[in-house]
Design a protein around this motif. Structure first.
Motif, PDB file in Angstrom:
ATOM      1  N   THR A  96       0.846  -1.188   0.000  1.00  0.00           N
ATOM      2  CA  THR A  96       0.000   0.000   0.000  1.00  0.00           C
ATOM      3  C   THR A  96       0.880   1.235   0.000  1.00  0.00           C
ATOM      4  O   THR A  96       2.056   1.155   0.369  1.00  0.00           O
ATOM      5  CB  THR A  96      -0.916   0.018   1.253  1.00  0.00           C
ATOM      6  N   PRO A  97       0.343   2.373  -0.416  1.00  0.00           N
ATOM      7  CA  PRO A  97      -1.033   2.606  -0.846  1.00  0.00           C
ATOM      8  C   PRO A  97      -1.300   2.002  -2.222  1.00  0.00           C
ATOM      9  O   PRO A  97      -0.385   1.845  -3.030  1.00  0.00           O
ATOM     10  CB  PRO A  97      -1.134   4.130  -0.917  1.00  0.00           C
ATOM     11  N   ASN A 145       1.096  -1.190  -4.833  1.00  0.00           N
ATOM     12  CA  ASN A 145       1.632   0.166  -5.000  1.00  0.00           C
ATOM     13  C   ASN A 145       2.544   0.289  -6.216  1.00  0.00           C
ATOM     14  O   ASN A 145       3.208   1.304  -6.390  1.00  0.00           O
ATOM     15  CB  ASN A 145       2.401   0.592  -3.751  1.00  0.00           C
ATOM     16  N   ASP A 165       3.513   7.194  -0.874  1.00  0.00           N
ATOM     17  CA  ASP A 165       2.406   7.717  -0.088  1.00  0.00           C
ATOM     18  C   ASP A 165       1.520   8.512  -1.043  1.00  0.00           C
ATOM     19  O   ASP A 165       1.711   8.454  -2.250  1.00  0.00           O
ATOM     20  CB  ASP A 165       2.889   8.543   1.126  1.00  0.00           C
ATOM     21  N   ARG A 166       0.580   9.291  -0.512  1.00  0.00           N
ATOM     22  CA  ARG A 166      -0.350  10.024  -1.389  1.00  0.00           C
ATOM     23  C   ARG A 166       0.355  11.051  -2.274  1.00  0.00           C
ATOM     24  O   ARG A 166      -0.147  11.414  -3.319  1.00  0.00           O
ATOM     25  CB  ARG A 166      -1.427  10.715  -0.555  1.00  0.00           C
ATOM     26  N   GLN A 179       4.427   3.800  -5.672  1.00  0.00           N
ATOM     27  CA  GLN A 179       3.812   4.883  -4.905  1.00  0.00           C
ATOM     28  C   GLN A 179       4.186   4.706  -3.441  1.00  0.00           C
ATOM     29  O   GLN A 179       3.961   3.653  -2.842  1.00  0.00           O
ATOM     30  CB  GLN A 179       2.289   4.894  -5.074  1.00  0.00           C
TER      31      GLN A 179
END
Length: 184
Positions: A39-40, A128, A157-158, A155
């Motif tokens: 994740t994310p 991710n 984080d956001r 990815q």
């Protein structure tokens, strides 16, 4: 003529075959599904939507930095169709523009097209991670080369995504491109 193996030679042959099989299996490399639980969860429609900036560099096969650059990007999506505009500024002052036209397909698959991409870029996302494979037509010292990219994005984080791409021609490793993306 019949070839007969004595038991110790047979064991040696089997051990060698097993070692070769393990070696070849190790060469297969990571698959995008290896990251399915990470994740994310990467969704290109979400991450590459709006304004972004990336900082990157190209290293040759020995690891020496040959070129640095910044990319300003703007992504827009309508459903499963996206456009990603990339404006490159290289440390030597050269500029370049690439416009990707992206299509989200089933099962985490993506297709990308750009004027300097030969054919289509094929991508697959899981967890991710995204893996892109494509051929890019590059201008090199007054000529044009078709260079293959094996491009991995992760990815973090956001806001942040890291990207590493291996470049090759005729199966020979030329170097790597490393990027850090930041959503604005």
């Amino acid at each position: 003529m019949t070839i007969r193996f004595i038991p110790s030679a047979r064991r040696l042959l089997l051990a060698g075959a097993a070692a070769l099989a393990f070696t070849l299996a190790g060469c297969a490399g990571p698959q995008v599904q290896d990251y399915a639980r990470e994740t994310p969860q990467l969704d290109l429609r979400e991450y590459f939507n709006g304004d972004l900036v990336a900082h990157g560099l190209f290293t040759d096969r020995s690891g020496a930095v040959k070129r640095r650059f910044t990319v300003k990007m703007k992504g827009t999506w309508q459903g499963d169709q996206g456009v990603l505009e990339e404006d490159f500024l290289y440390s030597d002052g050269q500029t370049e523009r690439r416009v990707w036209r992206l299509q989200r397909g089933a099962d985490g698959r993506y297709i990308g097209r750009a004027d300097d991409v030969v054919g289509e870029a094929q991508g697959e996302a899981a967890g991710n991670a995204l893996r892109w494979r494509y051929t890019l037509r590059l201008k090199v010292d007054g000529s044009t080369w078709d260079v293959q990219f094996d491009d991995w994005m992760f990815q973090m984080d956001r806001q942040v995504m890291l990207n590493r791409a291996a470049m090759s021609k005729f199966g020979i490793h030329l170097g790597d491109v490393t990027l850090s993306f930041q959503k604005l």
